[in-house]
Design an enzyme around this catalytic site. Structure first.
Site, PDB file in Angstrom:
ATOM      1  N   HIS A  99       5.125  -8.167   0.587  1.00 31.75           N
ATOM      2  CA  HIS A  99       3.959  -7.367   0.203  1.00 31.75           C
ATOM      3  C   HIS A  99       3.216  -7.916  -1.008  1.00 31.75           C
ATOM      4  O   HIS A  99       2.156  -7.414  -1.360  1.00 31.75           O
ATOM      5  CB  HIS A  99       4.354  -5.909  -0.079  1.00 31.75           C
ATOM      6  CG  HIS A  99       5.035  -5.731  -1.401  1.00 31.75           C
ATOM      7  ND1 HIS A  99       6.347  -6.060  -1.606  1.00 31.75           N
ATOM      8  CD2 HIS A  99       4.571  -5.276  -2.585  1.00 31.75           C
ATOM      9  CE1 HIS A  99       6.663  -5.804  -2.860  1.00 31.75           C
ATOM     10  NE2 HIS A  99       5.611  -5.333  -3.487  1.00 31.75           N
TER      11      HIS A  99
HETATM   12  C1  UD1 Z   1       2.459  -1.615  -5.731  1.00 30.68           C
HETATM   13  C2  UD1 Z   1       2.833  -2.274  -7.076  1.00 30.68           C
HETATM   14  C3  UD1 Z   1       3.904  -3.321  -6.840  1.00 30.68           C
HETATM   15  C4  UD1 Z   1       5.077  -2.757  -6.078  1.00 30.68           C
HETATM   16  C5  UD1 Z   1       4.563  -2.158  -4.787  1.00 30.68           C
HETATM   17  C6  UD1 Z   1       5.648  -1.565  -3.931  1.00 30.68           C
HETATM   18  C7  UD1 Z   1       1.031  -2.461  -8.744  1.00 30.68           C
HETATM   19  C8  UD1 Z   1       0.092  -3.410  -9.402  1.00 30.68           C
HETATM   20  N1  UD1 Z   1       1.686  -2.940  -7.682  1.00 30.68           N
HETATM   21  O1  UD1 Z   1       1.864  -2.621  -4.925  1.00 30.68           O
HETATM   22  O2  UD1 Z   1       4.354  -3.796  -8.100  1.00 30.68           O
HETATM   23  O3  UD1 Z   1       5.990  -3.796  -5.819  1.00 30.68           O
HETATM   24  O4  UD1 Z   1       3.632  -1.121  -5.124  1.00 30.68           O
HETATM   25  O5  UD1 Z   1       5.105  -1.084  -2.746  1.00 30.68           O
HETATM   26  O6  UD1 Z   1       1.166  -1.351  -9.188  1.00 30.68           O
HETATM   27  N2  UD1 Z   1      -1.398   1.748   0.750  1.00 30.68           N
HETATM   28  C9  UD1 Z   1      -1.303   2.687   1.740  1.00 30.68           C
HETATM   29  N3  UD1 Z   1      -0.521   3.767   1.531  1.00 30.68           N
HETATM   30  C10 UD1 Z   1       0.179   3.960   0.382  1.00 30.68           C
HETATM   31  C11 UD1 Z   1       0.059   2.994  -0.638  1.00 30.68           C
HETATM   32  C12 UD1 Z   1      -0.713   1.892  -0.436  1.00 30.68           C
HETATM   33  O7  UD1 Z   1      -1.902   2.550   2.792  1.00 30.68           O
HETATM   34  O8  UD1 Z   1       0.887   4.971   0.268  1.00 30.68           O
HETATM   35  C13 UD1 Z   1      -2.229   0.552   0.971  1.00 30.68           C
HETATM   36  C14 UD1 Z   1      -3.628   0.719   0.485  1.00 30.68           C
HETATM   37  O9  UD1 Z   1      -4.479   0.122   1.383  1.00 30.68           O
HETATM   38  C15 UD1 Z   1      -3.660  -0.048  -0.822  1.00 30.68           C
HETATM   39  C16 UD1 Z   1      -2.610  -1.129  -0.587  1.00 30.68           C
HETATM   40  O10 UD1 Z   1      -1.658  -0.550   0.306  1.00 30.68           O
HETATM   41  O11 UD1 Z   1      -4.909  -0.553  -1.110  1.00 30.68           O
HETATM   42  C17 UD1 Z   1      -1.940  -1.582  -1.828  1.00 30.68           C
HETATM   43  O12 UD1 Z   1      -1.408  -0.465  -2.562  1.00 30.68           O
HETATM   44  P1  UD1 Z   1      -1.319  -0.535  -4.163  1.00 30.68           P
HETATM   45  O13 UD1 Z   1      -0.722   0.698  -4.696  1.00 30.68           O
HETATM   46  O14 UD1 Z   1      -2.609  -0.986  -4.736  1.00 30.68           O
HETATM   47  O15 UD1 Z   1      -0.331  -1.745  -4.417  1.00 30.68           O
HETATM   48  P2  UD1 Z   1       0.983  -2.237  -3.655  1.00 30.68           P
HETATM   49  O16 UD1 Z   1       0.650  -3.486  -2.960  1.00 30.68           O
HETATM   50  O17 UD1 Z   1       1.644  -1.147  -2.886  1.00 30.68           O
END
Ligand code: UD1
Length: 371
Positions: free
Chosen positions: A207
């Site tokens: 991820h």
């Molecule tokens: C975040 C953390 C990362 C951690 C990871 C675990 C930061 C900078 N990054 O990254 O350190 O290892 O979580 O998962 O804080 N999304 C969904 N549903 C959700 C959450 C996210 O669909 O419940 C999708 C969204 O499109 C979003 C993307 O995933 O834009 C990324 O989510 P985001 O919270 O920005 O960062 P992660 O990649 O999950």
């Protein structure tokens, strides 16, 4: 009246680090606890299931910040959390790990002059391209209590000039959760439902933006994974970010041709633990999974160029592979051929880190009250 300790969680890897700390404080009985969920992760599979699996209380406050750019997400947490902090006036706030919610919470506390404790302090990848590295460094610079999971964390903090009175080596609270829940995890029907046999499959997670946001890197990784999938089946619980990128880059057909690779939805805590604890091999770019595999003595290949958790390499079962397909193939071959490499479990990864943290908090609050 007992002082209030307010815990902030936001994203998937926070939940298992904070759940045992809240329980340890409640057991020790010297403070009241409250929980804020920022809503950085909001899907049932990325959030709700962890509350159930870990037996966590429902959040007292849900901020609902959701996804966005780094600035948007961090800013929204800061604005919404500040309101809770002003209303609740906690004696201490606890943040964990390295996600945007962690740093946002720490900044709010620094500005409001509320003491903040950082669970999993001191880890460094020294890679500024990782958003988590920025979060780690900022958080540690402004938190009053720095709770380190391994001795290298203490060394990193001291090297940065952190006053040593702020640093407490307590061990790894993620392993507290793992040891508490492992027996229950193994009772789940996860393997049977996926048609797997213990010790006869690998688990893959991906991820990190550096791996999945760039089509060339993602594709190279798939080349490496293909060499493993030909030897033993791989289960791949797909993170929402990764799912989105697979679709954007049109990699579906490529994956479809890899018959040994099985894509599944993100799993809950117990299901995932059932899977990793009985795997032959784990391939990942996650931070926490490097630690969990070390605690479980399961070989782990880390698909990154660096790690903020070097102890999983020096003492544990982890090997850094980067993204070169040939290195992945070679290291997988070695891991599958070598039953000997079991590593050892690092100091303080003993299931009691949260009790040591409760002790640190109790003494901190007593000293404050007496001052
Ligand atoms: C975040 C953390 C990362 C951690 C990871 C675990 C930061 C900078 N990054 O990254 O350190 O290892 O979580 O998962 O804080 N999304 C969904 N549903 C959700 C959450 C996210 O669909 O419940 C999708 C969204 O499109 C979003 C993307 O995933 O834009 C990324 O989510 P985001 O919270 O920005 O960062 P992660 O990649 O999950």
């Amino acid at each position: 009246m007992r002082p209030l300790i307010l815990h902030v969680v936001g994203a998937r890897p926070n939940f298992m680090k904070i759940a045992p700390v809240m329980r340890a404080i409640e057991r020790a009985g010297f403070a009241d606890v409250a929980l804020v969920h920022t809503g950085q992760h909001y899907d049932a599979a990325m959030s709700d299931v962890f509350f159930t699996d870990l037996g966590m209380p429902r959040p007292d406050h849900f901020l609902g910040v959701g996804s966005g750019s780094h600035a948007e997400q961090t800013a929204k947490v800061m604005v919404e959390l500040e309101k809770v902090l002003l209303a609740k006036k906690p004696a201490l706030v606890v943040v964990a790990g390295d996600v945007n919610s962690t740093m946002a919470g720490a900044i709010d506390c620094a500005k409001l002059r509320i003491p903040c404790a950082h669970v999993e302090a001191g880890l460094r990848s020294y890679d500024w391209a990782m958003p988590e590295e920025v979060n780690r460094v900022v958080t540690d610079r402004i938190c009053e209590i720095l709770l380190t999971p391994s001795r290298d964390g203490d060394e990193n903090l001291l090297r940065e000039g952190t006053p040593k009175e702020r640093i407490f080596f307590v061990g790894n609270t993620m392993i507290d959760s793992l040891l508490t829940h492992l027996p229950r995890a193994k009772e789940t029907p996860t393997l049977r439902e996926l048609g797997l046999e213990a010790g006869q499959y690998a688990v893959l997670t991906l991820h990190r933006p550096s791996n999945v946001d760039d089509p060339a890197t993602f594709s190279r990784l798939l080349d490496g994974i293909q060499s493993v999938e030909r030897r033993l089946p791989i289960v791949f619980p797909v993170h929402p970010r990764t799912r989105k990128q697979l679709e954007t880059f049109g990699l579906g057909a490529r994956l479809g041709a890899m018959k040994g690779l099985r894509l599944v939805e993100p799993l809950g805590y117990l299901e995932f633990l059932a899977l990793t604890s009985q795997a032959r091999l784990v391939l990942t770019d996650s931070g926490g999974i490097q630690e969990e595999t070390t605690a479980l003595s399961i070989p782990c290949l880390t698909l990154r160029e660096n790690t903020e958790r070097p102890i999983t390499i020096t003492e544990g079962t982890n090997v850094l592979c980067g993204t070169d397909p040939e290195v992945i193939r070679r290291e997988a071959e070695r891991a599958l051929g070598d039953d000997g490499r079991r590593g050892r479990v690092p100091e303080g990864w003993d299931g009691k880190a949260s009790d040591r943290i409760a002790d640190v908090f109790q003494r901190f609050l007593a000293a404050r009250a007496g001052a």
